[in-house]
Scaffold this active site. Structure first.
Site, PDB file in Angstrom:
ATOM      1  N   VAL A 176       2.328   7.142  13.571  1.00  0.00           N
ATOM      2  CA  VAL A 176       1.432   6.069  12.604  1.00  0.00           C
ATOM      3  C   VAL A 176       1.995   4.766  12.694  1.00  0.00           C
ATOM      4  O   VAL A 176       1.266   3.929  13.058  1.00  0.00           O
ATOM      5  CB  VAL A 176       1.377   6.368  11.207  1.00  0.00           C
ATOM      6  CG1 VAL A 176       0.812   5.295  10.226  1.00  0.00           C
ATOM      7  CG2 VAL A 176       0.773   7.845  11.103  1.00  0.00           C
ATOM      8  N   GLY A 177       3.343   4.511  12.949  1.00  0.00           N
ATOM      9  CA  GLY A 177       4.134   3.172  13.101  1.00  0.00           C
ATOM     10  C   GLY A 177       3.682   2.684  14.605  1.00  0.00           C
ATOM     11  O   GLY A 177       3.322   1.328  14.492  1.00  0.00           O
ATOM     12  N   CYS A 228      14.189  10.206   5.795  1.00  0.00           N
ATOM     13  CA  CYS A 228      14.511   9.854   7.262  1.00  0.00           C
ATOM     14  C   CYS A 228      15.885   9.864   7.573  1.00  0.00           C
ATOM     15  O   CYS A 228      15.933   9.890   9.022  1.00  0.00           O
ATOM     16  CB  CYS A 228      13.744   8.564   7.364  1.00  0.00           C
ATOM     17  SG  CYS A 228      14.042   7.211   6.453  1.00  0.00           S
ATOM     18  N   GLU A 276      10.356   1.097  10.279  1.00  0.00           N
ATOM     19  CA  GLU A 276      11.651   2.207   9.931  1.00  0.00           C
ATOM     20  C   GLU A 276      10.767   3.293  10.061  1.00  0.00           C
ATOM     21  O   GLU A 276      10.021   3.759   9.237  1.00  0.00           O
ATOM     22  CB  GLU A 276      12.031   1.963   8.609  1.00  0.00           C
ATOM     23  CG  GLU A 276      13.252   2.916   8.603  1.00  0.00           C
ATOM     24  CD  GLU A 276      13.948   2.823   7.097  1.00  0.00           C
ATOM     25  OE1 GLU A 276      15.126   3.782   6.890  1.00  0.00           O
ATOM     26  OE2 GLU A 276      13.649   1.768   6.437  1.00  0.00           O
ATOM     27  N   GLU A 283      11.847  15.775  14.259  1.00  0.00           N
ATOM     28  CA  GLU A 283      11.950  15.608  12.840  1.00  0.00           C
ATOM     29  C   GLU A 283      11.115  16.596  11.949  1.00  0.00           C
ATOM     30  O   GLU A 283      10.127  16.475  11.866  1.00  0.00           O
ATOM     31  CB  GLU A 283      11.483  14.180  12.298  1.00  0.00           C
ATOM     32  CG  GLU A 283      11.957  13.785  10.944  1.00  0.00           C
ATOM     33  CD  GLU A 283      11.814  12.475  10.578  1.00  0.00           C
ATOM     34  OE1 GLU A 283      12.743  11.710   9.764  1.00  0.00           O
ATOM     35  OE2 GLU A 283      10.654  11.939  11.029  1.00  0.00           O
ATOM     36  N   LYS A 302       0.854  -1.083  -0.173  1.00  0.00           N
ATOM     37  CA  LYS A 302       0.000   0.037   0.116  1.00  0.00           C
ATOM     38  C   LYS A 302       0.814   1.169  -0.200  1.00  0.00           C
ATOM     39  O   LYS A 302       1.598   1.655   1.126  1.00  0.00           O
ATOM     40  CB  LYS A 302      -0.726   0.044   1.312  1.00  0.00           C
ATOM     41  CG  LYS A 302      -2.066   0.725   1.242  1.00  0.00           C
ATOM     42  CD  LYS A 302      -1.986   2.031   0.755  1.00  0.00           C
ATOM     43  CE  LYS A 302      -1.635   2.881   2.070  1.00  0.00           C
ATOM     44  NZ  LYS A 302      -1.730   4.446   1.842  1.00  0.00           N
ATOM     45  N   GLY A 340       7.611   5.193   7.994  1.00  0.00           N
ATOM     46  CA  GLY A 340       6.848   6.412   8.011  1.00  0.00           C
ATOM     47  C   GLY A 340       7.088   7.046   9.447  1.00  0.00           C
ATOM     48  O   GLY A 340       8.169   6.522   9.890  1.00  0.00           O
ATOM     49  N   SER A 341       5.916   7.684  10.112  1.00  0.00           N
ATOM     50  CA  SER A 341       6.253   8.528  11.355  1.00  0.00           C
ATOM     51  C   SER A 341       6.097   7.569  12.331  1.00  0.00           C
ATOM     52  O   SER A 341       5.533   6.502  12.592  1.00  0.00           O
ATOM     53  CB  SER A 341       5.188   9.460  11.347  1.00  0.00           C
ATOM     54  OG  SER A 341       3.827   9.062  11.328  1.00  0.00           O
TER      55      SER A 341
END
Length: 483
Positions: free
Chosen positions: A228-229, A280, A246, A377, A171, A224-225
């Site tokens: 969300v992770g 990242c 990651e 970040e 996705k 991702g962030s």
């Protein structure tokens, strides 16, 4: 979308349009707005392909041959894929096209390793016993990728999962889905069986979340962030699936007094401005010895002032922010840095706003470790400079954030460089370079930057199960002795 070997629309018939971040007002892509219904179809296809299809039962050599053909197909379509990536992400065309070539090499490496995957034997556990460790594919893998390097990140995961014998549902970000769709189509043309590599498009809550929640998915990989992770990991917990993450970074670039200042300045600029800072593993914190701080900053500012930017289809090396909303977020961090007392040496403003989402290269000095621009970040072309006097202080500053994804050290002294790499908590480290990588080397994070490792031989372990098999040779001593 690509589900079970076929190009399909969303069940709802709805679509998502993408406006180029570097060409304001220009729609450059339209793809299906997937939902849980579409995710369910894709997961079912991947589950059936794994449980009943040929892929997991093929020899490594057979899988390898198909993956090699995928790599060749990527190179055949390199210009097309580079153009799609440029228009959807806003990165310069030359950079995007070069990334496609790098991805072909990732597929080639994984293809070669796929026929050499092995388990282990234990021949010294007893005279009448033999132990075997069997490597088996983990099953169905859900892969959720971000918008900043869509083709690289999917290519850092999919060929390893496929090489291990797994099937995949990917996705991509709703902003940058085009190259992932084309990759799945190229894989089918290369002979990958239907259902082995599926792509669903749409937003995370609508299309991606089900990959975490559904028990038919055995492994979830998310890039991702942190926000969300951790949310996806919590959703995956009830099904006890393996989760690889990651996540964010706040990469330090540590420059000692004996460093080659010309090389360091060039590398620091590349580390923070590559992909307009939307990276990242960006080197967004400059931790520099106070004795060389003015000289290094002079060189860095000179490079920063001369960086070309503008139309991603032109000759610029400096790209756009992915969306207007993201540009506003980066601008808010710049404002926060000023409010907290950092000294703005360069940049901070929007550039050519009528053309796209551009922010000028930005350099802060006199940053203190507790400031937001030193801790969080930003994901933009913003560098925060902090001075140090001792190696111990440099290491403490480098480790002084919740992240541990990447780091660089600049020094001519090998002992200084190696001892620093030993003490800084980061999954990727560079000595006298930055943002370097090859298919052979593992990637991943410490602390809140994530779990698991991709690439190299370690990457196949993420998508493998290991079964311990004890074999008895001859008849062993009876447990129950008859009287």
């Amino acid at each position: 979308m690509v589900i079970d070997g076929r190009d399909v629309d969303a069940a709802s018939g709805q679509t998502i349009s993408r406006e180029s971040p570097g060409h304001r007002g220009k729609v450059v892509g339209t793809w299906p707005a997937g939902s849980t219904e579409d995710a369910d179809r894709a997961i079912a296809a991947a589950r059936s392909a794994f449980d009943e299809g040929p892929w997991a039962r093929m020899s490594g050599a057979e899988r390898s041959a198909i993956l090699h053909r995928v790599a060749a197909g990527i190179l055949q379509h390199q210009e097309e894929l580079g153009l799609i990536e440029c228009l959807e992400t806003g990165k310069p065309l030359a950079q995007a096209t070069g990334e496609i070539g790098y991805c072909a090499d990732l597929w080639t490496y994984a293809a070669g390793m796929a026929r050499g995957l092995e388990g282990d034997t234990h021949n010294a556990i007893g005279d009448n016993r033999l132990g075997l460790v069997l490597r088996e594919p983990a099953g169905v893998v859900g892969i959720i990728t971000p918008w900043n390097f869509p083709f690289i990140i999917v290519s850092e995961r999919v060929p390893w999962a496929l090489g291990a014998g797994c099937t995949v549902v990917a996705k991509p970000s709703e902003y940058t889905s085009g190259t992932t769709i084309r990759l799945a189509q190229i894989a089918l043309e290369a002979g990958l069986p239907p259902g082995v590599f599926n792509v669903i498009t749409g937003t995370g809550p609508a299309a991606g979340q089900m990959l975490a929640e559904d028990p038919r998915v055995d492994v979830l990989s998310f890039t991702g962030s942190v926000r969300v992770g951790t949310h996806l990991a919590a959703l995956a917990a009830p099904t006890v699936k393996r989760v690889g993450l990651e996540l964010g970074g706040k990469g330090p670039q540590i420059v000692f007094a004996d460093a080659d200042l010309e090389a360091a300045a060039d590398g620091i600029a590349y580390g923070v401005y590559h992909n307009a800072g939307q990276c990242c593993i960006s080197g967004s914190r400059l931790i520099v010895h106070n004795s060389i701080r003015p000289a290094l900053l002079d060189r860095l500012l000179d490079i920063s002032k001369r960086l070309p930017f503008g139309d991603p289809l032109g000759q610029g090396k400096f790209g756009a922010m992915v969306t207007e909303q993201h540009a506003e977020k980066v601008a808010s961090y710049i404002a926060k840095g000023l409010d907290e007392g950092a000294e703005l040496l360069l940049g901070g403003e929007r550039l050519a706003a009528e053309q796209g989402n551009f922010i000028a290269p930005t350099v802060f000095d006199r940053v203190t470790p507790e400031m937001a621009i030193a801790q969080e970040e930003i994901f933009g072309p913003v560098l925060s400079t902090i001075g140090f006097d001792t190696p111990e202080e440099a290491v403490a500053l480098a480790n002084g954030t919740p992240f541990g994804l990447s780091a660089s050290v600049w020094s001519r002294d090998l002992e200084t460089a190696i001892q620093t790499t030993r003490r800084v908590k980061a999954g990727r480290f560079w000595v006298n370079s930055v943002i370097d990588g090859t298919a052979e080397m593992p990637i991943g994070g410490y602390k809140k930057s994530g779990t698991g490792r991709e690439l190299g031989r370690y990457g196949f372990d993420e998508y493998s199960q290991f079964k311990g098999l004890h074999m008895t040779l001859g008849r062993q001593q009876p447990w129950f002795q008859q009287s």
